[in-house]
Design an enzyme around this catalytic site. Sequence first.
Site, mmCIF file in Angstrom:
data_model
loop_
_atom_site.group_PDB
_atom_site.id
_atom_site.type_symbol
_atom_site.label_atom_id
_atom_site.label_comp_id
_atom_site.label_asym_id
_atom_site.label_seq_id
_atom_site.Cartn_x
_atom_site.Cartn_y
_atom_site.Cartn_z
ATOM 1 N N THR A 1 45.389 73.330 -81.883
ATOM 2 C CA THR A 1 44.397 72.398 -81.545
ATOM 3 C C THR A 1 44.499 72.912 -79.911
ATOM 4 O O THR A 1 45.398 72.703 -79.345
ATOM 5 C CB THR A 1 44.083 70.774 -81.776
ATOM 6 O OG1 THR A 1 43.894 70.484 -81.313
ATOM 7 C CG2 THR A 1 46.412 70.986 -81.549
ATOM 8 N N GLU A 2 43.437 72.573 -79.169
ATOM 9 C CA GLU A 2 42.599 72.725 -78.085
ATOM 10 C C GLU A 2 43.791 72.026 -76.765
ATOM 11 O O GLU A 2 44.192 73.190 -75.519
ATOM 12 C CB GLU A 2 41.491 72.110 -77.772
ATOM 13 C CG GLU A 2 41.108 73.287 -76.014
ATOM 14 C CD GLU A 2 40.069 72.309 -75.729
ATOM 15 O OE1 GLU A 2 39.197 71.529 -75.059
ATOM 16 O OE2 GLU A 2 38.524 72.242 -76.474
ATOM 17 N N ASN A 3 44.278 71.342 -77.758
ATOM 18 C CA ASN A 3 45.503 70.514 -76.172
ATOM 19 C C ASN A 3 46.560 71.040 -76.303
ATOM 20 O O ASN A 3 47.264 70.511 -76.432
ATOM 21 C CB ASN A 3 45.673 69.233 -76.523
ATOM 22 C CG ASN A 3 45.579 68.473 -78.370
ATOM 23 O OD1 ASN A 3 44.515 69.351 -78.966
ATOM 24 N ND2 ASN A 3 45.990 67.081 -78.452
ATOM 25 N N SER B 1 47.408 77.395 -73.901
ATOM 26 C CA SER B 1 46.415 76.926 -75.470
ATOM 27 C C SER B 1 44.894 78.021 -75.141
ATOM 28 O O SER B 1 44.148 78.298 -76.818
ATOM 29 C CB SER B 1 45.862 75.283 -75.843
ATOM 30 O OG SER B 1 45.431 75.162 -76.479
#
Length: 227
Positions: free
Chosen positions: A57-59, A99
């Site tokens: 996940t991007e975060n 990320s």
Amino acid sequence: MSTQTSIQTSATSLGRDELAQLVARDIAPGSFVNLGIGQPTLVSNYLTPEQNITLHTENGMLGMGPVAEGDQIDGDLINAGKIPVTELPGASYFHHADSFAIMRGGHLDVCVLGAFQVSATGDLANWHTGEPDAIPAVGGAMDLATGAKDVYVMMTLLTREGVSKLVEHCSYPLTGVGCVTRVYTDKAVFLTGPDGVTVRETFGCTFEDLQALVPLPLKAAGAVVGV
């Protein structure tokens, strides 16, 4: 000459969860995958332990599990869309910049994104429609679209006005050029690329019905041409 185009696999159009289940089933075992905001998030609910899929996940997380419910919800454990999620054994957390390095460095096998439009050659428009009240920010979508080895799109085939989102050329600002390899919709699965659009299967409609809805030439997968 006649062409056999019997590729309908469902009597009705697919709902959001049925579509998510189909996408999950199509992801190769052992893949590293990013699920975009919105409808793609549902895919996490249908991945099996046997597939050994690692969700990014991007975060800043690897090893994300399904959407959290009830007592599972932890306000500090969310995906990029701020939806509470679970973590799987071995999950790890890291800086936002790390990320993005995963995304930009080609370390993701698949990303699943929503879209406003996809062109016949796989161009993606999914961040801005030009509406004055739209959020004018592409976020990490362009990094995912260009960094992942395969880009799958999940969307309804038609807008609320009944206009096809699969188009010859995108009229909205592009997120990525020639990046989409598959488009999963409620009415069909499309394979896109430099040679045009192939329909893998249809749901609740025939190939001919589908062609009437989409304003570009379609090919049926495995079509048999005869006399």
